[in-house]
Motif scaffolding. Structure first.
Motif, PDB file in Angstrom:
ATOM      1  N   ILE A   1       0.843  -1.193   0.000  1.00  7.88           N
ATOM      2  CA  ILE A   1       0.000   0.000   0.000  1.00  7.88           C
ATOM      3  C   ILE A   1       0.877   1.242   0.000  1.00  7.88           C
ATOM      4  O   ILE A   1       1.330   1.695   1.047  1.00  7.88           O
ATOM      5  CB  ILE A   1      -0.976  -0.001   1.188  1.00  7.88           C
ATOM      6  CG1 ILE A   1      -1.714  -1.353   1.243  1.00  7.88           C
ATOM      7  CG2 ILE A   1      -1.961   1.154   1.061  1.00  7.88           C
ATOM      8  CD1 ILE A   1      -2.888  -1.408   2.164  1.00  7.88           C
ATOM      9  N   PRO A   2       1.134   1.791  -1.177  1.00  7.24           N
ATOM     10  CA  PRO A   2       1.989   2.972  -1.276  1.00  7.24           C
ATOM     11  C   PRO A   2       1.371   4.140  -0.511  1.00  7.24           C
ATOM     12  O   PRO A   2       0.146   4.286  -0.494  1.00  7.24           O
ATOM     13  CB  PRO A   2       2.015   3.285  -2.779  1.00  7.24           C
ATOM     14  CG  PRO A   2       1.422   2.107  -3.463  1.00  7.24           C
ATOM     15  CD  PRO A   2       0.566   1.396  -2.472  1.00  7.24           C
ATOM     16  N   GLY A   3       2.209   4.924   0.104  1.00  5.80           N
ATOM     17  CA  GLY A   3       1.709   6.134   0.771  1.00  5.80           C
ATOM     18  C   GLY A   3       1.298   5.906   2.218  1.00  5.80           C
ATOM     19  O   GLY A   3       1.155   6.862   2.968  1.00  5.80           O
TER      20      GLY A   3
ATOM     21  N   PHE B   1       0.709   2.764  10.141  1.00  9.53           N
ATOM     22  CA  PHE B   1      -0.253   1.676  10.008  1.00  9.53           C
ATOM     23  C   PHE B   1      -0.296   0.824  11.280  1.00  9.53           C
ATOM     24  O   PHE B   1      -1.364   0.535  11.820  1.00  9.53           O
ATOM     25  CB  PHE B   1       0.116   0.826   8.786  1.00  9.53           C
ATOM     26  CG  PHE B   1      -0.485  -0.547   8.785  1.00  9.53           C
ATOM     27  CD1 PHE B   1      -1.817  -0.741   8.487  1.00  9.53           C
ATOM     28  CD2 PHE B   1       0.303  -1.651   9.096  1.00  9.53           C
ATOM     29  CE1 PHE B   1      -2.368  -2.020   8.493  1.00  9.53           C
ATOM     30  CE2 PHE B   1      -0.239  -2.928   9.105  1.00  9.53           C
ATOM     31  CZ  PHE B   1      -1.574  -3.111   8.814  1.00  9.53           C
TER      32      PHE B   1
ATOM     33  N   GLU C   1     -10.541  -1.878  -3.238  1.00  6.91           N
ATOM     34  CA  GLU C   1     -11.212  -2.709  -2.240  1.00  6.91           C
ATOM     35  C   GLU C   1     -10.226  -3.635  -1.518  1.00  6.91           C
ATOM     36  O   GLU C   1     -10.364  -3.890  -0.321  1.00  6.91           O
ATOM     37  CB  GLU C   1     -12.329  -3.540  -2.892  1.00  6.91           C
ATOM     38  CG  GLU C   1     -13.539  -2.707  -3.307  1.00  6.91           C
ATOM     39  CD  GLU C   1     -14.250  -2.046  -2.116  1.00  6.91           C
ATOM     40  OE1 GLU C   1     -14.322  -2.674  -1.045  1.00  6.91           O
ATOM     41  OE2 GLU C   1     -14.703  -0.895  -2.266  1.00  6.91           O
TER      42      GLU C   1
ATOM     43  N   HIS D   1      -7.133  -3.067  -0.793  1.00  3.30           N
ATOM     44  CA  HIS D   1      -6.401  -2.294   0.213  1.00  3.30           C
ATOM     45  C   HIS D   1      -7.273  -2.056   1.439  1.00  3.30           C
ATOM     46  O   HIS D   1      -6.821  -2.152   2.574  1.00  3.30           O
ATOM     47  CB  HIS D   1      -5.939  -0.958  -0.375  1.00  3.30           C
ATOM     48  CG  HIS D   1      -4.853  -1.107  -1.395  1.00  3.30           C
ATOM     49  ND1 HIS D   1      -4.350  -0.045  -2.105  1.00  3.30           N
ATOM     50  CD2 HIS D   1      -4.176  -2.196  -1.820  1.00  3.30           C
ATOM     51  CE1 HIS D   1      -3.398  -0.483  -2.924  1.00  3.30           C
ATOM     52  NE2 HIS D   1      -3.277  -1.772  -2.770  1.00  3.30           N
TER      53      HIS D   1
ATOM     54  N   LEU E   1      -6.511  -3.350   5.377  1.00  2.00           N
ATOM     55  CA  LEU E   1      -6.444  -2.479   6.562  1.00  2.00           C
ATOM     56  C   LEU E   1      -7.508  -2.869   7.584  1.00  2.00           C
ATOM     57  O   LEU E   1      -7.255  -2.909   8.784  1.00  2.00           O
ATOM     58  CB  LEU E   1      -6.609  -1.008   6.167  1.00  2.00           C
ATOM     59  CG  LEU E   1      -5.508  -0.418   5.273  1.00  2.00           C
ATOM     60  CD1 LEU E   1      -5.778   1.057   5.007  1.00  2.00           C
ATOM     61  CD2 LEU E   1      -4.139  -0.590   5.905  1.00  2.00           C
TER      62      LEU E   1
ATOM     63  N   GLU F   1     -13.727   1.017   9.021  1.00  3.08           N
ATOM     64  CA  GLU F   1     -13.821   1.392   7.612  1.00  3.08           C
ATOM     65  C   GLU F   1     -13.534   2.874   7.365  1.00  3.08           C
ATOM     66  O   GLU F   1     -12.804   3.234   6.449  1.00  3.08           O
ATOM     67  CB  GLU F   1     -15.198   1.015   7.061  1.00  3.08           C
ATOM     68  CG  GLU F   1     -15.304   1.343   5.585  1.00  3.08           C
ATOM     69  CD  GLU F   1     -16.530   0.774   4.911  1.00  3.08           C
ATOM     70  OE1 GLU F   1     -17.261   0.004   5.549  1.00  3.08           O
ATOM     71  OE2 GLU F   1     -16.740   1.117   3.732  1.00  3.08           O
TER      72      GLU F   1
ATOM     73  N   THR G   1     -11.805   5.058   9.156  1.00  2.00           N
ATOM     74  CA  THR G   1     -10.387   5.360   9.354  1.00  2.00           C
ATOM     75  C   THR G   1      -9.551   4.781   8.217  1.00  2.00           C
ATOM     76  O   THR G   1      -8.623   5.425   7.713  1.00  2.00           O
ATOM     77  CB  THR G   1      -9.911   4.781  10.700  1.00  2.00           C
ATOM     78  OG1 THR G   1     -10.817   5.206  11.722  1.00  2.00           O
ATOM     79  CG2 THR G   1      -8.510   5.258  11.046  1.00  2.00           C
TER      80      THR G   1
ATOM     81  N   LEU H   1      -7.094   6.727   5.677  1.00  2.80           N
ATOM     82  CA  LEU H   1      -5.672   6.410   5.486  1.00  2.80           C
ATOM     83  C   LEU H   1      -5.343   6.249   4.011  1.00  2.80           C
ATOM     84  O   LEU H   1      -4.309   6.712   3.541  1.00  2.80           O
ATOM     85  CB  LEU H   1      -5.341   5.091   6.193  1.00  2.80           C
ATOM     86  CG  LEU H   1      -4.844   5.105   7.634  1.00  2.80           C
ATOM     87  CD1 LEU H   1      -4.629   3.670   8.103  1.00  2.80           C
ATOM     88  CD2 LEU H   1      -3.546   5.888   7.759  1.00  2.80           C
ATOM     89  N   LEU H   2      -6.238   5.589   3.285  1.00  2.00           N
ATOM     90  CA  LEU H   2      -5.969   5.314   1.874  1.00  2.00           C
ATOM     91  C   LEU H   2      -6.058   6.579   1.022  1.00  2.00           C
ATOM     92  O   LEU H   2      -5.284   6.765   0.087  1.00  2.00           O
ATOM     93  CB  LEU H   2      -6.925   4.237   1.350  1.00  2.00           C
ATOM     94  CG  LEU H   2      -6.674   2.842   1.944  1.00  2.00           C
ATOM     95  CD1 LEU H   2      -7.772   1.874   1.539  1.00  2.00           C
ATOM     96  CD2 LEU H   2      -5.307   2.310   1.516  1.00  2.00           C
TER      97      LEU H   2
ATOM     98  N   LYS I   1      -5.506   9.602   2.113  1.00  4.24           N
ATOM     99  CA  LYS I   1      -4.310  10.374   2.453  1.00  4.24           C
ATOM    100  C   LYS I   1      -3.088   9.789   1.750  1.00  4.24           C
ATOM    101  O   LYS I   1      -2.245  10.515   1.224  1.00  4.24           O
ATOM    102  CB  LYS I   1      -4.127  10.367   3.968  1.00  4.24           C
ATOM    103  CG  LYS I   1      -3.187  11.440   4.451  1.00  4.24           C
ATOM    104  CD  LYS I   1      -3.010  11.388   5.965  1.00  4.24           C
ATOM    105  CE  LYS I   1      -1.544  11.366   6.281  1.00  4.24           C
ATOM    106  NZ  LYS I   1      -1.201  10.588   7.441  1.00  4.24           N
ATOM    107  N   ALA I   2      -3.021   8.462   1.718  1.00  6.29           N
ATOM    108  CA  ALA I   2      -1.888   7.800   1.077  1.00  6.29           C
ATOM    109  C   ALA I   2      -1.805   8.159  -0.404  1.00  6.29           C
ATOM    110  O   ALA I   2      -0.730   8.377  -0.949  1.00  6.29           O
ATOM    111  CB  ALA I   2      -2.011   6.286   1.232  1.00  6.29           C
TER     112      ALA I   2
ATOM    113  N   ALA J   1      -0.443  11.586  -0.459  1.00  7.79           N
ATOM    114  CA  ALA J   1       0.833  11.718   0.251  1.00  7.79           C
ATOM    115  C   ALA J   1       2.002  11.265  -0.612  1.00  7.79           C
ATOM    116  O   ALA J   1       3.111  11.763  -0.487  1.00  7.79           O
ATOM    117  CB  ALA J   1       0.798  10.921   1.553  1.00  7.79           C
ATOM    118  N   GLU J   2       1.732  10.345  -1.517  1.00 12.44           N
ATOM    119  CA  GLU J   2       2.793   9.872  -2.407  1.00 12.44           C
ATOM    120  C   GLU J   2       3.461  11.020  -3.162  1.00 12.44           C
ATOM    121  O   GLU J   2       4.660  11.004  -3.393  1.00 12.44           O
ATOM    122  CB  GLU J   2       2.178   8.919  -3.435  1.00 12.44           C
ATOM    123  CG  GLU J   2       2.325   7.467  -3.102  1.00 12.44           C
ATOM    124  CD  GLU J   2       1.935   6.621  -4.284  1.00 12.44           C
ATOM    125  OE1 GLU J   2       2.808   6.012  -4.885  1.00 12.44           O
ATOM    126  OE2 GLU J   2       0.728   6.614  -4.622  1.00 12.44           O
TER     127      GLU J   2
END
Lengths: 251, 423
Positions: free
Chosen positions: A92-94, A100, B370, B372, B376, B383, B385, B389-390, B392-393, B396-397
């Motif tokens: 999971i990039p980022g 986590f 889905e 990913h 998590l 769900e 949160t 996170l995803l 933001k990810a 964030a990259e």
């Protein structure tokens, strides 16, 4: 601890039935191995236990500590103590690995009504667990599983398992992609978690892993059903004679 | 300004045209400047561009900017806390430059009002680039102040400079000129924000001289009821580099134009952008990049998150001149569409006249993976949160590949704030 009764499940998208009347019982403290040829439903079973919604349970029941988990979402199941070590852990990039871990540990603690872990305590635990699995802290600075080799990903799964301290550990083909040294490290990690109040479900294709994680019971899965159960000797028998004999006997 | 002459001006167009006569006496500038302002006004009298104009196809300015607020601010504006603690803050508050603090060595600061008064601004800068250059025209007609920064040759500024264009309602029209001398190095942060119903415009001229390196961070965080029209122009000298990072998170109507000329051999332009679009925002980033010399490199990456009824646009035009052999240009625009009512339009355009180049572009629109999400959640993360996170990810990259840790941390904190409000 885990009681699966006459479970039927199919792929939600196309209705293909994968699990066809599966019965399985695993007690606290037990290490149960699920073996079976490709396509027998092993991975599907692990996903269903973890609550993946790609599969639909059409009949039967899964009881965990006496209560049905079928209505629980994956996060609720995890908080209740069910952990799936993925066969193919996702990159999971980022998402930073440490962030986590912190989020997952504290989400579970919160769901159980426990206090959140402070960062220094968290770091200490992560460092200890990483040391035991011979993982460098540098790896954990990377985004989650990104750029990890197959073996590193498997170790990272066991690291998460150690940190989350689940009650029911489901290991889906944890041995695949591991060389013998990595296999020993991972097996040691799992063995260290064996305890009277914890059950482990080892899903594997080969007997090899069971030399290192010695099971109390072995169950053969074929076409979505447990067709034979026995002790660790059953695994050795399968290794020697293949699945054909067991399958023919059951037919 | 419209392709088809408009018989009647909209309320906004009328307000701008009439506003000019009342504002005019307060605006700085010598006789030349006045001529330019008058010319810009003539363009405005022809009406704002509509979707029939290609450059405005996804942002019908005439329709979207139907009313504009009065020029007067509602209250006093105050400088905001800088993105990076030790930055030299140069605020323009309600259209007036207030910064008087001495800067780091190698930096000379003047106000734009003084420069306009002296007639120092090149005439073409106060001229709309074409008759549809609405941002340039509105700003040229009404620009009141801003800053003019000269960074000495070879100077490496030891602290970032933060330019702030802050309003408290009403209209503000600011301009920044930055000349980064040969071999100099600087980090510049530009803040576009305020409070209340406003029309804000801002034009930047950046000259990156030979061998200079500029890292420019543009944070557009307008309130929900403000319209913002921005134009960032830069010229890159030989072996110079410019990294431009744009964060758009706010505003009712946003148009950010980026016009860059890689005119020096071996120059490199990096554009990184994050559009966090929520509510009823309409946000348009339109880039025109000219590769005018050999061996120039450019990469453009935008990550967009669309929620609510927000609408986003990215137009990226890369033009490679015949002389600009060995150009290497890569453009990508990826959108996470989290709402059925939102949308994102992406239009890449490559115009290549050289025959030995590597140019590519790609655009994607996706939802959260889905797989990913399941991974998590299987670790006990609920769900909401996990989705947070995803998302933001995803953005964030782009931020994490910036090279400055302090900047990365500061920008990630902005993300967290935005998600807390819109997640």
């Amino acid at each position: 601890m885990l009681e699966i009764k006459n479970l039927h499940a199919r792929i939600a998208e196309d209705g293909t039935e994968i699990i066809r009347g599966l019965n399985l019982s695993v007690k606290a403290g037990e290490v149960a191995a699920i073996m079976g040829p490709n396509g027998s439903g092993k991975s599907t079973l692990s996903y269903i236990l973890a609550g993946r919604d790609d599969y639909e349970v059409t009949e039967g029941e899964i009881l965990y500590n006496g209560e049905s988990i079928l209505e629980m979402d994956p996060a609720e199941r995890a908080a209740a103590g069910i952990f799936l070590a993925f066969q193919y852990p996702l990159e999971i990039p980022g998402v930073a690995t440490m962030e986590f871990l912190k989020t997952a540990i504290n989400a579970q603690r919160k769901a159980r009504g426990e206090e959140e872990l402070k960062i220094p305590e968290m770091l200490k635990r992560v460092r200890t667990a990483a040391d035991e699995l011979e993982m460098s802290m540098d790896m954990l600075k990377r985004p989650l599983n990104v750029g990890f080799s197959g073996g590193e990903k498997k170790r990272a799964e066991i690291l998460q398992m150690k940190l989350l301290e689940p009650k029911l550990c489901v290991l889906d083909e944890t041995d695949s992609g591991l060389d013998i040294d990595a296999l020993k490290i991972v097996a040691d990690g799992v063995n260290a978690l064996r305890s009277p109040d914890r059950a482990v479900l080892v899903i594997t294709h080969y007997q090899r892993l069971l030399d290192y994680i010695v099971p109390d019971t072995v169950h053969v899965l074929y076409r979505g059903q447990v067709i034979k159960s026995g002790d660790k000797n059953l695994a050795l028998e399968l290794e020697k004679n293949g699945y054909a004999g067991v399958i023919d006997a059951a037919a | 300004m419209n392709l088809h002459a408009q018989n009647t001006l909209t309320e906004a167009e009328t307000a701008l045209v009439n506003g000019y006569s009342s504002r005019f006496s307060d605006l700085p500038g010598d006789a030349d400047v006045t001529v330019r302002r008058d010319e810009a006004l003539e363009l405005l009298k022809q009406g704002l561009p509509t979707r029939r104009v290609e450059a405005w196809h996804y942002t019908d300015l005439r329709r979207l900017l139907s009313v504009v607020p009065d020029f007067k601010p509602v209250s006093n504006a105050e400088a905001v806390a800088p993105l990076i603690d030790n930055a030299l803050v140069l605020p323009v508050l309600n259209g007036t430059a207030h910064g008087r603090e001495a800067g780091p060595e190698g930096l000379t600061v003047a106000t734009l009002a003084d420069k306009l008064q002296e007639g120092a601004l090149p005439a073409e800068w106060l001229t709309a680039s074409d008759r549809f250059d609405a941002v340039g025209a509105i700003n040229a007609a009404f620009v009141s102040d801003g800053y003019w920064l000269d960074i000495a040759e070879g100077a490496e500024l030891d602290r970032p400079i933060e330019l702030q264009n802050i309003h408290a309602g009403g209209q503000v029209h600011g301009r920044f000129v930055v000349n980064a001398g040969a071999g100099s190095k600087a980090t510049i942060i530009e803040r576009q924000t305020g409070a209340g119903d406003a029309l804000a415009s801002s034009v930047t001229h950046l000259d990156v001289a030979d061998g200079a390196h500029v890292f420019w961070i543009l944070l557009q965080e307008q309130p929900d009821d403000a319209a913002y029209l921005g134009q960032f122009t830069a010229s890159l000298g030989r072996d110079s580099t410019l990294t431009l990072f744009i964060l758009n998170s706010g505003g009712k109507l946003v148009r950010q134009e980026v016009k860059v000329e890689a005119r020096g051999e071996g120059s490199e332009f990096k554009l990184r952008g994050v559009n966090l679009l929520g509510g009823e925002t309409h946000c348009d980033v339109t880039m025109v990049l000219d590769h005018l010399a050999p061996d120039t490199v450019s990469t453009e990456t935008f990550r967009n998150v669309v929620t609510g009824k927000a609408n986003g646009v990215f137009q990226g035009q890369i033009r490679v001149a015949k002389i600009a052999q060995k150009t290497d240009a890569k453009m990508a625009c990826n959108t996470l569409l989290l709402s059925d009512e939102g949308g994102f339009s992406s239009k890449p355009e490559l115009e290549i006249f050289a025959d030995d180049v590597a140019c590519g572009h790609g655009a994607t629109v996706t939802d959260i993976e889905e797989d990913h999400l399941f991974y998590l959640m299987a670790r006990g993360i609920d769900e909401k949160t996990a989705r947070g996170l995803l998302v933001k990810a995803f953005v964030a990259e782009v931020i994490e590949e910036l090279e400055d840790e302090t900047v990365i941390e500061a920008l990630e904190a902005r993300l967290v704030d935005w998600f807390a409000e819109h997640g």
